[in-house]
Design a protein around this motif. Structure first.
Motif, PDB file in Angstrom:
ATOM      1  N   VAL A 287       0.844  -1.198   0.000  1.00  0.00           N
ATOM      2  CA  VAL A 287       0.000   0.000   0.000  1.00  0.00           C
ATOM      3  C   VAL A 287       0.881   1.250   0.000  1.00  0.00           C
ATOM      4  CG1 VAL A 287      -1.860   1.201   1.212  1.00  0.00           C
ATOM      5  CG2 VAL A 287      -1.749  -1.291   1.275  1.00  0.00           C
ATOM      6  N   PHE A 288       0.381   2.296  -0.645  1.00  0.00           N
ATOM      7  CA  PHE A 288       1.072   3.572  -0.813  1.00  0.00           C
ATOM      8  C   PHE A 288       2.316   3.410  -1.698  1.00  0.00           C
ATOM      9  CE2 PHE A 288      -1.066   4.586   3.348  1.00  0.00           C
ATOM     10  CZ  PHE A 288      -1.999   5.440   2.801  1.00  0.00           C
ATOM     11  N   THR A 289       2.184   2.569  -2.697  1.00  0.00           N
ATOM     12  CA  THR A 289       3.243   2.375  -3.685  1.00  0.00           C
ATOM     13  C   THR A 289       2.641   1.736  -4.924  1.00  0.00           C
ATOM     14  OG1 THR A 289       5.399   1.342  -4.124  1.00  0.00           O
ATOM     15  CG2 THR A 289       3.846   0.092  -2.780  1.00  0.00           C
ATOM     16  N   ALA A 290       3.317   1.902  -6.059  1.00  0.00           N
ATOM     17  CA  ALA A 290       2.963   1.184  -7.272  1.00  0.00           C
ATOM     18  C   ALA A 290       4.032   0.154  -7.614  1.00  0.00           C
ATOM     19  CB  ALA A 290       2.790   2.169  -8.433  1.00  0.00           C
ATOM     20  N   THR A 291       4.977  -0.056  -6.689  1.00  0.00           N
ATOM     21  CA  THR A 291       6.095  -0.977  -6.904  1.00  0.00           C
ATOM     22  C   THR A 291       6.025  -2.113  -5.896  1.00  0.00           C
ATOM     23  OG1 THR A 291       7.477   0.867  -7.657  1.00  0.00           O
ATOM     24  CG2 THR A 291       8.602  -1.171  -7.040  1.00  0.00           C
TER      25      THR A 291
ATOM     26  N   VAL B 239      -7.093   1.879   2.824  1.00  0.00           N
ATOM     27  CA  VAL B 239      -6.738   2.025   1.413  1.00  0.00           C
ATOM     28  C   VAL B 239      -6.534   0.649   0.785  1.00  0.00           C
ATOM     29  CG1 VAL B 239      -4.946   2.861  -0.172  1.00  0.00           C
ATOM     30  CG2 VAL B 239      -5.783   4.342   1.662  1.00  0.00           C
ATOM     31  N   GLY B 240      -5.771  -0.225   1.466  1.00  0.00           N
ATOM     32  CA  GLY B 240      -5.492  -1.549   0.913  1.00  0.00           C
ATOM     33  C   GLY B 240      -6.712  -2.440   0.852  1.00  0.00           C
ATOM     34  N   THR B 241      -7.558  -2.396   1.879  1.00  0.00           N
ATOM     35  CA  THR B 241      -8.773  -3.216   1.879  1.00  0.00           C
ATOM     36  C   THR B 241      -9.715  -2.784   0.766  1.00  0.00           C
ATOM     37  OG1 THR B 241      -8.581  -3.588   4.261  1.00  0.00           O
ATOM     38  CG2 THR B 241     -10.736  -3.968   3.265  1.00  0.00           C
ATOM     39  N   ALA B 242      -9.864  -1.488   0.578  1.00  0.00           N
ATOM     40  CA  ALA B 242     -10.714  -0.995  -0.510  1.00  0.00           C
ATOM     41  C   ALA B 242     -10.166  -1.420  -1.869  1.00  0.00           C
ATOM     42  CB  ALA B 242     -10.823   0.525  -0.431  1.00  0.00           C
ATOM     43  N   TYR B 243      -8.863  -1.376  -2.013  1.00  0.00           N
ATOM     44  CA  TYR B 243      -8.246  -1.813  -3.273  1.00  0.00           C
ATOM     45  C   TYR B 243      -8.564  -3.283  -3.537  1.00  0.00           C
ATOM     46  CZ  TYR B 243      -4.616  -3.402  -6.481  1.00  0.00           C
ATOM     47  OH  TYR B 243      -3.949  -3.990  -7.537  1.00  0.00           O
ATOM     48  N   VAL B 244      -8.415  -4.122  -2.516  1.00  0.00           N
ATOM     49  CA  VAL B 244      -8.686  -5.554  -2.688  1.00  0.00           C
ATOM     50  C   VAL B 244     -10.154  -5.791  -3.027  1.00  0.00           C
ATOM     51  CG1 VAL B 244      -8.799  -7.764  -1.472  1.00  0.00           C
ATOM     52  CG2 VAL B 244      -6.776  -6.309  -1.242  1.00  0.00           C
ATOM     53  N   LEU B 245     -11.065  -5.178  -2.283  1.00  0.00           N
ATOM     54  CA  LEU B 245     -12.491  -5.372  -2.545  1.00  0.00           C
ATOM     55  C   LEU B 245     -12.895  -4.782  -3.889  1.00  0.00           C
ATOM     56  CD1 LEU B 245     -14.018  -4.700   0.994  1.00  0.00           C
ATOM     57  CD2 LEU B 245     -13.396  -6.883  -0.056  1.00  0.00           C
TER      58      LEU B 245
ATOM     59  N   ARG C 192      -9.473  -0.317 -14.348  1.00  0.00           N
ATOM     60  CA  ARG C 192      -8.994  -1.134 -13.235  1.00  0.00           C
ATOM     61  C   ARG C 192      -8.759  -0.269 -12.010  1.00  0.00           C
ATOM     62  NH1 ARG C 192      -4.267  -2.582 -13.587  1.00  0.00           N
ATOM     63  NH2 ARG C 192      -4.381  -4.303 -12.080  1.00  0.00           N
ATOM     64  N   VAL C 193      -9.139  -0.777 -10.844  1.00  0.00           N
ATOM     65  CA  VAL C 193      -8.869  -0.065  -9.597  1.00  0.00           C
ATOM     66  C   VAL C 193      -7.370  -0.145  -9.299  1.00  0.00           C
ATOM     67  CG1 VAL C 193      -9.265  -0.016  -7.111  1.00  0.00           C
ATOM     68  CG2 VAL C 193     -11.167  -0.472  -8.668  1.00  0.00           C
ATOM     69  N   THR C 194      -6.739   1.007  -9.148  1.00  0.00           N
ATOM     70  CA  THR C 194      -5.300   1.048  -8.875  1.00  0.00           C
ATOM     71  C   THR C 194      -4.970   1.773  -7.574  1.00  0.00           C
ATOM     72  OG1 THR C 194      -5.050   3.083 -10.163  1.00  0.00           O
ATOM     73  CG2 THR C 194      -4.719   0.996 -11.335  1.00  0.00           C
ATOM     74  N   ALA C 195      -5.922   2.527  -7.030  1.00  0.00           N
ATOM     75  CA  ALA C 195      -5.650   3.331  -5.844  1.00  0.00           C
ATOM     76  C   ALA C 195      -6.961   3.584  -5.126  1.00  0.00           C
ATOM     77  CB  ALA C 195      -4.980   4.657  -6.225  1.00  0.00           C
ATOM     78  N   ALA C 196      -6.843   4.160  -3.943  1.00  0.00           N
ATOM     79  CA  ALA C 196      -8.033   4.487  -3.170  1.00  0.00           C
ATOM     80  C   ALA C 196      -7.752   5.713  -2.318  1.00  0.00           C
ATOM     81  CB  ALA C 196      -8.456   3.308  -2.286  1.00  0.00           C
TER      82      ALA C 196
ATOM     83  N   THR D  70     -11.420  21.221   8.169  1.00  0.00           N
ATOM     84  CA  THR D  70     -12.747  20.623   7.971  1.00  0.00           C
ATOM     85  C   THR D  70     -12.715  19.276   7.259  1.00  0.00           C
ATOM     86  OG1 THR D  70     -12.982  21.873   5.903  1.00  0.00           O
ATOM     87  CG2 THR D  70     -13.882  22.870   7.929  1.00  0.00           C
ATOM     88  N   ASP D  71     -11.590  18.944   6.604  1.00  0.00           N
ATOM     89  CA  ASP D  71     -11.566  17.725   5.818  1.00  0.00           C
ATOM     90  C   ASP D  71     -10.131  17.280   5.599  1.00  0.00           C
ATOM     91  OD1 ASP D  71     -12.884  15.673   4.466  1.00  0.00           O
ATOM     92  OD2 ASP D  71     -12.703  16.660   2.525  1.00  0.00           O
ATOM     93  N   VAL D  72      -9.896  15.956   5.730  1.00  0.00           N
ATOM     94  CA  VAL D  72      -8.595  15.371   5.424  1.00  0.00           C
ATOM     95  C   VAL D  72      -8.845  14.103   4.621  1.00  0.00           C
ATOM     96  CG1 VAL D  72      -6.421  14.487   6.317  1.00  0.00           C
ATOM     97  CG2 VAL D  72      -7.676  16.212   7.624  1.00  0.00           C
ATOM     98  N   VAL D  73      -8.281  14.047   3.423  1.00  0.00           N
ATOM     99  CA  VAL D  73      -8.420  12.879   2.556  1.00  0.00           C
ATOM    100  C   VAL D  73      -7.035  12.280   2.328  1.00  0.00           C
ATOM    101  CG1 VAL D  73      -9.086  12.047   0.269  1.00  0.00           C
ATOM    102  CG2 VAL D  73     -10.497  13.746   1.435  1.00  0.00           C
ATOM    103  N   ILE D  74      -6.931  10.972   2.574  1.00  0.00           N
ATOM    104  CA  ILE D  74      -5.682  10.223   2.449  1.00  0.00           C
ATOM    105  C   ILE D  74      -5.791   9.358   1.202  1.00  0.00           C
ATOM    106  CG2 ILE D  74      -4.108   8.637   3.632  1.00  0.00           C
ATOM    107  CD1 ILE D  74      -6.041   9.200   6.155  1.00  0.00           C
ATOM    108  N   SER D  75      -4.798   9.416   0.310  1.00  0.00           N
ATOM    109  CA  SER D  75      -4.887   8.606  -0.900  1.00  0.00           C
ATOM    110  C   SER D  75      -3.540   7.993  -1.244  1.00  0.00           C
ATOM    111  CB  SER D  75      -5.416   9.432  -2.078  1.00  0.00           C
ATOM    112  OG  SER D  75      -4.598  10.538  -2.335  1.00  0.00           O
ATOM    113  N   GLY D  76      -3.618   6.870  -1.964  1.00  0.00           N
ATOM    114  CA  GLY D  76      -2.391   6.208  -2.380  1.00  0.00           C
ATOM    115  C   GLY D  76      -2.675   5.030  -3.284  1.00  0.00           C
ATOM    116  N   SER D  77      -1.635   4.598  -3.978  1.00  0.00           N
ATOM    117  CA  SER D  77      -1.726   3.457  -4.890  1.00  0.00           C
ATOM    118  C   SER D  77      -1.466   2.164  -4.135  1.00  0.00           C
ATOM    119  CB  SER D  77      -0.701   3.606  -6.025  1.00  0.00           C
ATOM    120  OG  SER D  77      -0.961   4.761  -6.789  1.00  0.00           O
ATOM    121  N   CYS D  78      -1.826   1.041  -4.772  1.00  0.00           N
ATOM    122  CA  CYS D  78      -1.602  -0.283  -4.203  1.00  0.00           C
ATOM    123  C   CYS D  78      -1.155  -1.235  -5.317  1.00  0.00           C
ATOM    124  CB  CYS D  78      -2.859  -0.835  -3.564  1.00  0.00           C
ATOM    125  SG  CYS D  78      -3.546   0.151  -2.225  1.00  0.00           S
TER     126      CYS D  78
END
Length: 307
Positions: free
Chosen positions: A11-15, A80-86, A120-124, A287-295
């Motif tokens: 998680v948090f990588t494309a490698t 992030v990783g669980t969402a990517y898998v699902l 294809r899902v690549t990140a979340a 007011t808002d924090v969004v965390i994102s990354g590739s898997c």
């Protein structure tokens, strides 16, 4: 022989073999709490997630998150990783996979947006479940003892070392440069001493230290130490990154702003991770924090539940 299936992702990588590894156990409804904890301890990743049917059918799933030592209410890279898998599946508990998933967690409802490339899902991306809360300050000497540095390496130019949370509590502290960051080594005695003095919530005393790496104050390099959770160092910590990002934006002089913060973590471990954080501030309040990354997927298999 009874089994339950698992998938691991970085998680948090494309490698592959970089980022933060995560094991996702689907179809976990038949597992006891004790079995979940034993499985998480066996994997010995910083976290393992267990996916169960939601209590409310309007939500996508109930997700439980375990470290090697305990269950925790929220964490970034597990979501992030669980969402990517699902997101690789056609449906979740009989419902088609859309663009947004809703996870029931101990910290509350966590919304996850799936990011696709060529279908294809690549990140979340996830929204932090709680508002920014700031706890007690921590002495520079305590921080330094935890990571075997001279207290002078811990600076308070922007803020004193302090507890911060947007769902899970972390100690955050700024260091004076990359050399100090690279030299940091967790000292178990120091962590036990710090945990004895401080009140945390949701897990044991964990320390997120960082430096500003360029003239751009929103480019940050960090390391995360949680030896009391049997995680001597974590290669990517979305929840700590979100807490730090929200805190730094709250300290900025602008009353209203939207900023993208990039936190690079895990470099010293050979598991480079990139965590993107989008933070919104209005009227002086975050007011808002969004965390994102590739898997990227790594392994799949079965856990034997009994002979």
């Amino acid at each position: 022989m009874d089994t339950v299936s698992y998938v691991t992702v970085d998680v948090f990588t494309a490698t592959r073999f970089e980022g933060n590894p995560l094991a996702v156990i689907s179809g976990a409804g038949g597992l006891t709490d004790a079995a979940m904890q034993k499985i998480a301890t066996e994997f010995n990743y910083s976290e393992v997630t267990f996916v169960l049917p939601p209590d409310d059918p309007q939500n996508s799933a109930r997700v439980r998150i375990f470290t090697p030592t305990m269950e925790i209410p929220f964490a970034g890279h597990p979501n992030v990783g669980t969402a990517y898998v699902l997101g690789q599946q056609a449906e979740i508990f009989g419902k088609p996979v859309g663009d947004t998933l809703r996870f029931e967690e101990k910290a509350g409802i966590v919304e996850v947006s799936l990011k696709r490339r060529e279908g294809r899902v690549t990140a979340a991306a996830i929204r932090a479940p709680g508002p920014l809360t700031i706890g007690d300050t921590i002495t520079r000497e305590t921080i330094a003892r935890c990571i075997t540095l001279d207290p002078g390496a811990v600076i308070a130019t922007t803020h004193a070392p302090v507890f911060a949370s947007v769902g899970l509590n972390f100690a955050v502290a700024e260091l004076d440069g990359l050399d100090s960051l690279a030299a940091a080594r967790p000292n178990l005695a120091g962590f036990h001493e710090a945990a004895g003095r401080q009140v945390t919530s949701g897990h044991d005393f964990s320390l997120f230290v960082y430096v500003r790496t360029t003239e751009d104050p929103w480019n940050i390099r960090a390391r995360m130490f949680a030896p009391l959770d049997n995680v001597s160092e974590d290669p990517a910590t979305g929840s700590a990154s979100a807490a730090l990002a929200a805190y730094l934006v709250s300290l900025a002089p602008e009353a209203d702003m939207n900023v993208r913060i990039t936190i690079e973590q895990g470099v010293e471990m050979g598991r480079r991770s990139l965590i993107a954080l989008d933070v919104a501030k209005s009227g002086g309040i975050v007011t808002d924090v969004v965390i994102s990354g590739s898997c990227v997927p790594v392994m799949r298999g079965e856990i034997l539940l009994r002979d």
